[in-house]
Design an enzyme around this catalytic site. Structure first.
Site, PDB file in Angstrom:
ATOM      1  N   HIS A 106       0.177   1.909   0.359  1.00 57.51           N
ATOM      2  CA  HIS A 106       1.585   1.588   0.628  1.00 57.51           C
ATOM      3  C   HIS A 106       2.022   1.849   2.067  1.00 57.51           C
ATOM      4  CE1 HIS A 106       5.537   1.076  -1.884  1.00 57.51           C
ATOM      5  NE2 HIS A 106       5.390   0.137  -0.976  1.00 57.51           N
ATOM      6  N   ASP A 133       8.506   1.873  -7.305  1.00 59.27           N
ATOM      7  CA  ASP A 133       7.561   2.961  -7.024  1.00 59.27           C
ATOM      8  C   ASP A 133       7.850   4.168  -7.918  1.00 59.27           C
ATOM      9  OD1 ASP A 133       5.799   4.747  -5.585  1.00 59.27           O
ATOM     10  OD2 ASP A 133       6.257   3.690  -3.724  1.00 59.27           O
ATOM     11  N   HIS A 135       7.290   6.977  -6.450  1.00 57.02           N
ATOM     12  CA  HIS A 135       7.553   7.911  -5.349  1.00 57.02           C
ATOM     13  C   HIS A 135       8.597   7.350  -4.381  1.00 57.02           C
ATOM     14  CE1 HIS A 135       3.277   8.180  -6.631  1.00 57.02           C
ATOM     15  NE2 HIS A 135       3.523   9.475  -6.651  1.00 57.02           N
ATOM     16  N   ASP A 137       8.414   7.927  -1.136  1.00 60.34           N
ATOM     17  CA  ASP A 137       7.684   7.636   0.107  1.00 60.34           C
ATOM     18  C   ASP A 137       8.554   7.885   1.340  1.00 60.34           C
ATOM     19  OD1 ASP A 137       5.499   7.040  -1.462  1.00 60.34           O
ATOM     20  OD2 ASP A 137       5.660   4.872  -1.262  1.00 60.34           O
ATOM     21  N   HIS A 150       0.824   7.017   3.267  1.00 61.35           N
ATOM     22  CA  HIS A 150       1.449   6.182   2.220  1.00 61.35           C
ATOM     23  C   HIS A 150       2.614   6.897   1.530  1.00 61.35           C
ATOM     24  CE1 HIS A 150      -1.040   7.376  -1.669  1.00 61.35           C
ATOM     25  NE2 HIS A 150      -0.649   8.424  -0.990  1.00 61.35           N
ATOM     26  N   ASP A 236       4.762  -1.061  -5.531  1.00 61.88           N
ATOM     27  CA  ASP A 236       3.689  -0.074  -5.694  1.00 61.88           C
ATOM     28  C   ASP A 236       3.420  -0.007  -7.199  1.00 61.88           C
ATOM     29  OD1 ASP A 236       2.271   2.325  -6.114  1.00 61.88           O
ATOM     30  OD2 ASP A 236       3.292   3.362  -4.474  1.00 61.88           O
ATOM     31  N   ASP A 238       2.120   1.979  -9.012  1.00 64.30           N
ATOM     32  CA  ASP A 238       2.304   3.255  -9.719  1.00 64.30           C
ATOM     33  C   ASP A 238       3.719   3.438 -10.247  1.00 64.30           C
ATOM     34  OD1 ASP A 238       3.867   4.518  -7.663  1.00 64.30           O
ATOM     35  OD2 ASP A 238       2.086   5.348  -6.702  1.00 64.30           O
ATOM     36  N   GLU A 281      -1.423  -0.505  -3.762  1.00 62.20           N
ATOM     37  CA  GLU A 281      -1.945   0.646  -4.512  1.00 62.20           C
ATOM     38  C   GLU A 281      -2.732   0.265  -5.762  1.00 62.20           C
ATOM     39  OE1 GLU A 281      -1.953   3.716  -3.316  1.00 62.20           O
ATOM     40  OE2 GLU A 281      -0.442   3.618  -1.731  1.00 62.20           O
TER      41      GLU A 281
END
Ligand code: ARG
Ligand code: MN
Ligand code: MN
Length: 312
Positions: A106, A133, A135, A137, A150, A236, A238, A281
């Site tokens: 990412h 996401d 996260h 980030d 990332h 992303d 995830d 990712e």
């Protein structure tokens, strides 16, 4: 025109792979571009009537796989890859095509979004970044628990980070926190939390999604989007629950489920304002029979207007 390719309400697309994991703490996302192609991404878009050009993969430095230095792992390599991404994204946008970046990790969203932000400024468009996401980030070199870049791209884009990344496009910041909506968030590091609050980042975390439901979340996220808006989706994988998307390096339980993910994509598609996309990712080394890439392709079909009912 009778050509089926022109029947799509989407602009022509250009896909490019960025085979690197220099920004990650687990190896394998470098194989993401090929695994998304193997899962049928190009064919799926063509079946939607989209004119697709596959530009192949970008080139850049290998992953030296070293420990972080002064809070960053592989900063020089991250900058080199992002420069290549920025140049390619800019040239795709200049050709009137919708860029689709196949990551890669990412950190590459710095390059793609710097290019998109510049394009929007030149075209007099409003930019809205949808950051899908687990996260935020939004780490910095002194807050990061890992040194992995990332975990830092949103902060870099908002002007917080190493100069080589914050000023990748010449001036900084590339975007403002007010341009960003984050969806699916459930893992924010301690210091990162403070920074996110300080900058007023608009975060639709899993608790809020559970409480009000994805439909209302997406209505809020898309509020104010009009014909002058360019939507950049930075996906992303995830964000998704690891039960349905195990093939990624930083899995966090309690993620977005299949139906919720479809609704995100469908409601973005309904706006007709999708202007650029990152798919990042995807890590086939951690996947089960390519399930994560296959699911990502399924979701991209929805993002390009495929609907479950008779709405086509
Ligand atoms: N794009 C990602 N998967 N980022 C994960 C970041 C994880 C953690 N917050 C870190 O900074 O190290
Ligand atoms: Mn991310
Ligand atoms: Mn993530």
């Amino acid at each position: 025109m009778s050509d089926s390719r022109s029947s799509s309400k989407y602009p022509p697309v250009a896909i490019f792979g960025v085979p690197t994991d220099v920004g990650a703490g687990t190896r394998g996302a470098s194989m993401g571009p090929e695994t998304l192609r193997v899962a049928g991404l190009v064919e799926a878009l063509q079946a939607r009537g989209v004119d697709v050009q596959d530009c192949g993969n970008l080139e850049g430095p290998r992953n030296p796989w070293q420990a972080p230095v002064e809070g960053y792992r592989h900063l020089d390599e991250v900058v080199a890859w992002n420069r290549a991404v920025m140049e390619t994204s800019a040239s795709v946008l200049g050709d009137g095509r919708l860029p689709i970046l196949l990551g890669g990790d990412h950190c590459l969203a710095v390059g793609s979004i710097v290019a998109v932000a510049r394009h929007c400024r030149d075209a007099g468009k409003k930019l809205r970044v949808l950051w899908l996401d687990a996260h935020a980030d939004f780490n910095t070199h002194d807050l990061t628990p890992s040194g992995n870049v990332h975990g830092m791209p949103v902060a870099c884009l908002c002007g917080i980070g190493p100069r080589a990344l914050t000023h990748l496009g010449g001036d900084a910041p590339a975007i403002s926190p007010a341009d960003v909506r984050q969806i699916g968030i459930r893992s924010v590091d301690q210091g990162e939390k403070r920074l996110v609050k300080e900058h007023g980042l608009d975060i639709y975390d899993m608790r809020y999604i559970d409480e009000v439901g994805m439909k209302r979340v997406m209505e809020e996220v898309l509020e104010g989007v009009d014909e002058d808006t360019h939507l950049h989706v930075s996906f992303d994988v995830d964000m998704l629950d690891p039960a349905i998307a195990p093939g990624t390096g930083t899995r966090v339980p309690g993620g977005v489920d299949y139906r919720e993910a479809q609704l995100i994509m469908e409601m973005i598609a309904d706006t007709g304002r999708l202007g650029s996309l990152d798919i990042v990712e995807v890590n086939p080394a951690l996947d089960l029979r390519n399930a994560t890439a296959v699911l990502a392709v399924d979701l991209v079909e929805s993002l390009f207007g495929k609907s479950t009912l008779m709405r086509d």
